[in-house]
Scaffold this motif. Sequence first.
Motif, PDB file in Angstrom:
ATOM      1  N   PHE A   1       1.588  -3.789   1.153  1.00  0.00           N
ATOM      2  CA  PHE A   1       2.167  -5.122   0.900  1.00  0.00           C
ATOM      3  C   PHE A   1       2.712  -5.766   2.174  1.00  0.00           C
ATOM      4  O   PHE A   1       3.042  -6.958   2.183  1.00  0.00           O
ATOM      5  CB  PHE A   1       3.303  -5.026  -0.129  1.00  0.00           C
ATOM      6  N   LYS A   2       2.870  -4.976   3.253  1.00  0.00           N
ATOM      7  CA  LYS A   2       3.440  -5.520   4.493  1.00  0.00           C
ATOM      8  C   LYS A   2       2.644  -6.707   5.023  1.00  0.00           C
ATOM      9  O   LYS A   2       3.161  -7.498   5.803  1.00  0.00           O
ATOM     10  CB  LYS A   2       3.504  -4.439   5.578  1.00  0.00           C
TER      11      LYS A   2
ATOM     12  N   ASN B   1       3.333   0.793   8.652  1.00  0.00           N
ATOM     13  CA  ASN B   1       2.608  -0.293   7.981  1.00  0.00           C
ATOM     14  C   ASN B   1       3.025  -1.678   8.462  1.00  0.00           C
ATOM     15  O   ASN B   1       2.211  -2.601   8.473  1.00  0.00           O
ATOM     16  CB  ASN B   1       2.814  -0.179   6.472  1.00  0.00           C
TER      17      ASN B   1
ATOM     18  N   VAL C   1      11.788   2.018  -2.028  1.00  0.00           N
ATOM     19  CA  VAL C   1      12.730   1.395  -1.091  1.00  0.00           C
ATOM     20  C   VAL C   1      12.793   2.172   0.223  1.00  0.00           C
ATOM     21  O   VAL C   1      13.006   3.381   0.237  1.00  0.00           O
ATOM     22  CB  VAL C   1      14.153   1.323  -1.700  1.00  0.00           C
ATOM     23  N   GLY C   2      12.559   1.437   1.320  1.00  0.00           N
ATOM     24  CA  GLY C   2      12.777   1.974   2.671  1.00  0.00           C
ATOM     25  C   GLY C   2      13.944   1.200   3.256  1.00  0.00           C
ATOM     26  O   GLY C   2      15.109   1.517   3.045  1.00  0.00           O
ATOM     27  N   GLY C   3      13.620   0.098   3.962  1.00  0.00           N
ATOM     28  CA  GLY C   3      14.673  -0.775   4.492  1.00  0.00           C
ATOM     29  C   GLY C   3      15.064  -1.875   3.518  1.00  0.00           C
ATOM     30  O   GLY C   3      16.090  -2.535   3.706  1.00  0.00           O
ATOM     31  N   GLY C   4      14.246  -2.085   2.497  1.00  0.00           N
ATOM     32  CA  GLY C   4      14.633  -3.010   1.436  1.00  0.00           C
ATOM     33  C   GLY C   4      13.925  -4.357   1.404  1.00  0.00           C
ATOM     34  O   GLY C   4      14.325  -5.230   0.630  1.00  0.00           O
ATOM     35  N   SER C   5      12.856  -4.558   2.198  1.00  0.00           N
ATOM     36  CA  SER C   5      12.171  -5.854   2.114  1.00  0.00           C
ATOM     37  C   SER C   5      11.409  -5.995   0.809  1.00  0.00           C
ATOM     38  O   SER C   5      11.362  -7.086   0.220  1.00  0.00           O
ATOM     39  CB  SER C   5      11.222  -6.072   3.296  1.00  0.00           C
ATOM     40  N   LEU C   6      10.834  -4.898   0.332  1.00  0.00           N
ATOM     41  CA  LEU C   6      10.066  -4.980  -0.917  1.00  0.00           C
ATOM     42  C   LEU C   6      10.995  -5.343  -2.077  1.00  0.00           C
ATOM     43  O   LEU C   6      10.711  -6.260  -2.847  1.00  0.00           O
ATOM     44  CB  LEU C   6       9.344  -3.647  -1.175  1.00  0.00           C
TER      45      LEU C   6
ATOM     46  N   THR D   1       7.588   6.478   5.926  1.00  0.00           N
ATOM     47  CA  THR D   1       7.576   5.024   5.720  1.00  0.00           C
ATOM     48  C   THR D   1       8.886   4.532   5.083  1.00  0.00           C
ATOM     49  O   THR D   1       9.251   3.371   5.225  1.00  0.00           O
ATOM     50  CB  THR D   1       6.357   4.656   4.833  1.00  0.00           C
ATOM     51  N   LEU D   2       9.585   5.417   4.381  1.00  0.00           N
ATOM     52  CA  LEU D   2      10.846   5.024   3.722  1.00  0.00           C
ATOM     53  C   LEU D   2      12.061   5.364   4.586  1.00  0.00           C
ATOM     54  O   LEU D   2      13.207   5.163   4.168  1.00  0.00           O
ATOM     55  CB  LEU D   2      10.981   5.735   2.369  1.00  0.00           C
TER      56      LEU D   2
ATOM     57  N   CYS E   1       2.497   0.190  -3.608  1.00  0.00           N
ATOM     58  CA  CYS E   1       2.721  -0.384  -2.272  1.00  0.00           C
ATOM     59  C   CYS E   1       1.718   0.116  -1.244  1.00  0.00           C
ATOM     60  O   CYS E   1       1.514  -0.520  -0.226  1.00  0.00           O
ATOM     61  CB  CYS E   1       4.153  -0.129  -1.825  1.00  0.00           C
ATOM     62  N   GLY E   2       1.062   1.248  -1.517  1.00  0.00           N
ATOM     63  CA  GLY E   2      -0.057   1.704  -0.687  1.00  0.00           C
ATOM     64  C   GLY E   2       0.345   2.550   0.491  1.00  0.00           C
ATOM     65  O   GLY E   2       1.010   3.576   0.336  1.00  0.00           O
TER      66      GLY E   2
HETATM   67  C1  LIG Z   1       7.364  -0.658   4.040  1.00  0.00           C
HETATM   68  C2  LIG Z   1       6.874   0.187   2.922  1.00  0.00           C
HETATM   69  C3  LIG Z   1       7.740   0.663   1.914  1.00  0.00           C
HETATM   70  C4  LIG Z   1       9.215   0.370   1.897  1.00  0.00           C
HETATM   71  O1  LIG Z   1       9.462  -0.977   1.938  1.00  0.00           O
HETATM   72  P1  LIG Z   1      10.852  -1.554   2.483  1.00  0.00           P
HETATM   73  O2  LIG Z   1      10.649  -2.989   2.453  1.00  0.00           O
HETATM   74  O3  LIG Z   1      11.054  -1.008   3.849  1.00  0.00           O
HETATM   75  O4  LIG Z   1      11.902  -1.096   1.543  1.00  0.00           O
HETATM   76  C5  LIG Z   1       7.187   1.433   0.911  1.00  0.00           C
HETATM   77  N1  LIG Z   1       5.898   1.739   0.883  1.00  0.00           N
HETATM   78  C6  LIG Z   1       5.028   1.302   1.818  1.00  0.00           C
HETATM   79  C7  LIG Z   1       3.619   1.705   1.734  1.00  0.00           C
HETATM   80  C8  LIG Z   1       5.490   0.502   2.867  1.00  0.00           C
HETATM   81  O5  LIG Z   1       4.641   0.072   3.803  1.00  0.00           O
END
Ligand SMILES: *Cc1c(COP(=O)(O)O)cnc(C)c1O
Length: 300
Positions: free
Chosen positions: A36-37, A63, A160-165, A215-216, A288-289
């Motif tokens: 989704f990035k 990503n 959730v990683g940094g939270g943009s999704l 990635t998270l 999210c892939g």
């Molecule tokens: C970036 C990413 C996440 C986490 O998204 P955030 O916006 O950082 O929370 C999860 N899965 C994939 C495949 C990503 O590229």
Amino acid sequence: MDIAIRTPLIHSLPLSQHCGAHVWLKMESSQPTGSFKLRSAGHVCRHYAEKGAKGFISSSGGNAGIAVAHSGRRLGLPVTVVVPETTSARARELIEQEGARLIVHGKIWSEANDYALSLATEEQIYVHPFDHPLLWEGISTLVDEVISEGVRPDAVILSVGGGSLLSGIAKGLENHQLSHIPIYAVETEGTASLNASLNAGQLVRLDKVSGIATTLAASQVCENVFNVATRLDVRSRVVSDDEALRASRRFLDDHRVLTEPACGVSLSLLYDRKVTFNPDANVLVIVCGGASVTLAGITG
Ligand SMILES: *Cc1c(COP(=O)(O)O)cnc(C)c1O
């Protein structure tokens, strides 16, 4: 021509039957860069290109960096990606494949990031991996697509990683008067920065992040997800690396698509039946892939 594409929305029979609800998969794994990035980075890069930007800088070896590299190539503008020495050969290859200049600098991400920031100017735009309103606006189009296909979700599951999704999906749901539905926000034990912050009632920085879901691995989520969690019904869940891996493997068999464990965390909530839904509920899973995953990497 759009940079991010409209992705398939699939009614998953295996997961629907397994969970006893309607499970809908939004296949962000089908984006040209595999995640989704491209929605977020693509939206930011196009915005600044229209304002006269001459190039883009990223510090992500994952990503986000791949998506900025791709967006720059599509817009005909040069991209520099600064990554730390720990970045995998596979990720470096994917960034270079997009034609970006790859600079390896520093032992850890913050060193690479500081160097990337030092290269940014008014015309060379630094694109943050997760913390910017334009990133979230780009991601919110995912919800528009789901609604336009006649599916109104009763719950969403995402990683959730940094939270943009989470920020982007929350924005999309609010745009469609769906801010009341539960959002299951999933992390691994070694990367649970949202979970730690919600438990503490304030933004917390983890001393260290660990495990397979690199990635998270943001040690602190962006401030916006904290506001989102107070406005919306965000339900934090934490799963193990092993549960994430097993879910990615089962998903590969069920839907013939390879996903990073960063995506497996969301799928594991369904495969391991950690949440229950009523039979006519529409459950939207953001697949999210992830670009750096290989078959050997998840079957290992
Ligand atoms: C970036 C990413 C996440 C986490 O998204 P955030 O916006 O950082 O929370 C999860 N899965 C994939 C495949 C990503 O590229």
